[in-house]
Design a protein around this motif. Structure first.
Motif, short mmCIF file in Angstrom:
data_model
loop_
_atom_site.label_atom_id
_atom_site.label_comp_id
_atom_site.label_asym_id
_atom_site.label_seq_id
_atom_site.Cartn_x
_atom_site.Cartn_y
_atom_site.Cartn_z
N ILE A 41 3.22 48.20 -43.24
CA ILE A 41 4.06 47.32 -42.90
C ILE A 41 3.40 46.02 -42.16
CG2 ILE A 41 6.00 46.68 -41.02
CD1 ILE A 41 7.06 49.38 -41.68
N ILE A 42 2.33 46.24 -41.26
CA ILE A 42 1.46 45.35 -40.72
C ILE A 42 0.74 44.55 -41.79
CG2 ILE A 42 -0.49 44.75 -39.33
CD1 ILE A 42 0.60 47.05 -37.46
N ILE A 43 0.27 45.08 -42.76
CA ILE A 43 -0.57 44.60 -44.05
C ILE A 43 0.45 43.58 -44.80
CG2 ILE A 43 -1.82 44.96 -45.90
CD1 ILE A 43 -2.99 47.33 -44.58
N PHE A 45 3.35 42.26 -43.70
CA PHE A 45 3.82 41.03 -42.97
C PHE A 45 2.66 39.91 -43.10
CE2 PHE A 45 7.28 43.49 -41.14
CZ PHE A 45 8.38 42.64 -41.46
N ALA A 46 1.49 40.58 -42.83
CA ALA A 46 0.28 39.45 -42.86
C ALA A 46 0.18 38.78 -44.13
CB ALA A 46 -1.23 40.23 -42.52
N HIS A 47 0.31 39.70 -45.44
CA HIS A 47 0.29 39.08 -46.73
C HIS A 47 1.39 38.03 -46.75
CE1 HIS A 47 -0.68 38.77 -50.74
NE2 HIS A 47 0.60 39.21 -51.14
N VAL A 48 2.65 38.33 -46.17
CA VAL A 48 3.98 37.30 -46.43
C VAL A 48 3.37 36.08 -45.64
CG1 VAL A 48 6.20 37.06 -45.95
CG2 VAL A 48 5.59 39.04 -47.14
N HIS A 49 2.99 36.26 -44.47
CA HIS A 49 2.56 35.28 -43.46
C HIS A 49 1.51 34.27 -44.13
CE1 HIS A 49 2.41 32.90 -39.62
NE2 HIS A 49 1.05 33.16 -39.77
N TYR A 50 0.56 34.97 -44.79
CA TYR A 50 -0.55 34.15 -45.36
C TYR A 50 0.22 33.48 -46.49
CZ TYR A 50 -4.57 32.93 -48.35
OH TYR A 50 -5.16 32.48 -49.26
N GLU A 51 0.71 33.80 -47.19
CA GLU A 51 1.46 33.22 -48.61
C GLU A 51 2.40 32.26 -48.23
OE1 GLU A 51 0.77 33.66 -51.76
OE2 GLU A 51 -0.65 34.99 -51.43
N ARG A 52 3.32 32.46 -47.05
CA ARG A 52 3.88 31.38 -46.73
C ARG A 52 3.08 30.05 -46.05
NH1 ARG A 52 9.27 30.70 -44.92
NH2 ARG A 52 9.46 28.92 -43.57
N ASN A 53 2.24 30.42 -45.33
CA ASN A 53 1.15 29.30 -44.91
C ASN A 53 0.67 28.57 -45.99
OD1 ASN A 53 1.68 29.56 -42.31
ND2 ASN A 53 0.08 30.84 -41.74
N LEU A 104 5.82 43.35 -51.89
CA LEU A 104 5.58 44.37 -50.71
C LEU A 104 4.77 45.79 -51.32
CD1 LEU A 104 8.74 43.56 -48.86
CD2 LEU A 104 6.75 42.26 -48.69
N VAL A 105 3.87 46.14 -50.59
CA VAL A 105 3.06 47.52 -51.36
C VAL A 105 3.79 48.48 -50.29
CG1 VAL A 105 1.27 46.21 -52.01
CG2 VAL A 105 1.29 47.16 -49.58
N THR A 106 4.34 48.36 -49.14
CA THR A 106 4.75 49.44 -48.37
C THR A 106 5.65 50.34 -49.12
OG1 THR A 106 4.31 48.03 -46.54
CG2 THR A 106 5.67 50.14 -46.23
N PRO A 107 5.51 51.67 -49.00
CA PRO A 107 6.55 52.45 -49.46
C PRO A 107 7.92 52.38 -48.93
CG PRO A 107 4.65 53.64 -49.25
CD PRO A 107 4.47 52.26 -48.76
N PHE A 108 8.93 52.46 -49.73
CA PHE A 108 10.40 52.54 -48.98
C PHE A 108 10.72 51.27 -48.21
CE2 PHE A 108 9.13 56.96 -48.78
CZ PHE A 108 9.84 57.38 -49.88
N SER A 109 9.64 50.08 -48.46
CA SER A 109 10.10 48.96 -47.92
C SER A 109 11.33 48.08 -48.44
CB SER A 109 9.04 47.84 -47.98
OG SER A 109 8.80 47.56 -49.44
N ASN A 110 11.56 48.59 -49.74
CA ASN A 110 13.09 48.02 -50.16
C ASN A 110 14.36 48.45 -49.40
OD1 ASN A 110 12.77 50.49 -51.21
ND2 ASN A 110 13.40 50.26 -53.29
N LEU A 111 14.11 49.53 -48.46
CA LEU A 111 15.16 49.81 -47.64
C LEU A 111 15.73 48.90 -46.61
CD1 LEU A 111 14.34 53.51 -47.20
CD2 LEU A 111 16.05 52.50 -48.86
#
Length: 128
Positions: A41-43, A45-53, A104-111
């Motif tokens: 999950i941390i990875i 969120f870091a990826h989403v934050h990087y892509e947003r910037n 997103l690569v986290t399993p079950f993140s779509n929940l």
């Protein structure tokens, strides 16, 4: 008689200490999936934050291109294929909206989140 009782108590303590290693292993195995989920999950969120910037930086470049009256084809050539942008031009201002989908690569993140996660940035340019 008292020596035999003390000897028996010490033996019980030794046996209990030997079982602690197995207990720690079981606790670790039970906690490991939770730790890995938190790490992923941390990875994410870091990826989403990087892509947003990165998208905000690209948006600034697109705004400078619009101000310099670059053509739509020149602007599209500088963008990634997965980036969508819309320019709404009014008489006094122009609104630029850019969107990008991030997997997103986290399993079950779509929940908890939509997968792919949609990033949206926008700017308003005043015509002067």
């Amino acid at each position: 008689l008292e020596k035999n009782m003390l000897k028996g108590k010490n033996q019980v303590k030794v046996i209990a200490k030997q079982n602690n290693k197995g207990q720690a292993l079981v606790e670790f195995v039970l906690i490991l999936p939770i730790i890995l989920m938190i790490l992923f999950i941390i990875i994410d969120f870091a990826h989403v934050h990087y892509e947003r910037n990165h998208l905000e930086s690209v948006l600034n470049d697109v705004i400078y291109m619009i101000k310099d009256d670059k053509s739509t084809n020149e602007i599209k050539s500088t963008l990634d294929e997965d980036v969508n942008y819309v320019v709404t031009d009014n008489t006094d201002f122009a609104n630029v909206v850019m969107t990008k989908e991030v997997l997103l690569v986290t399993p079950f993140s779509n929940l908890f989140f939509d997968n792919p996660y949609l990033i949206k940035v926008e700017r308003t340019i005043l015509d002067e």
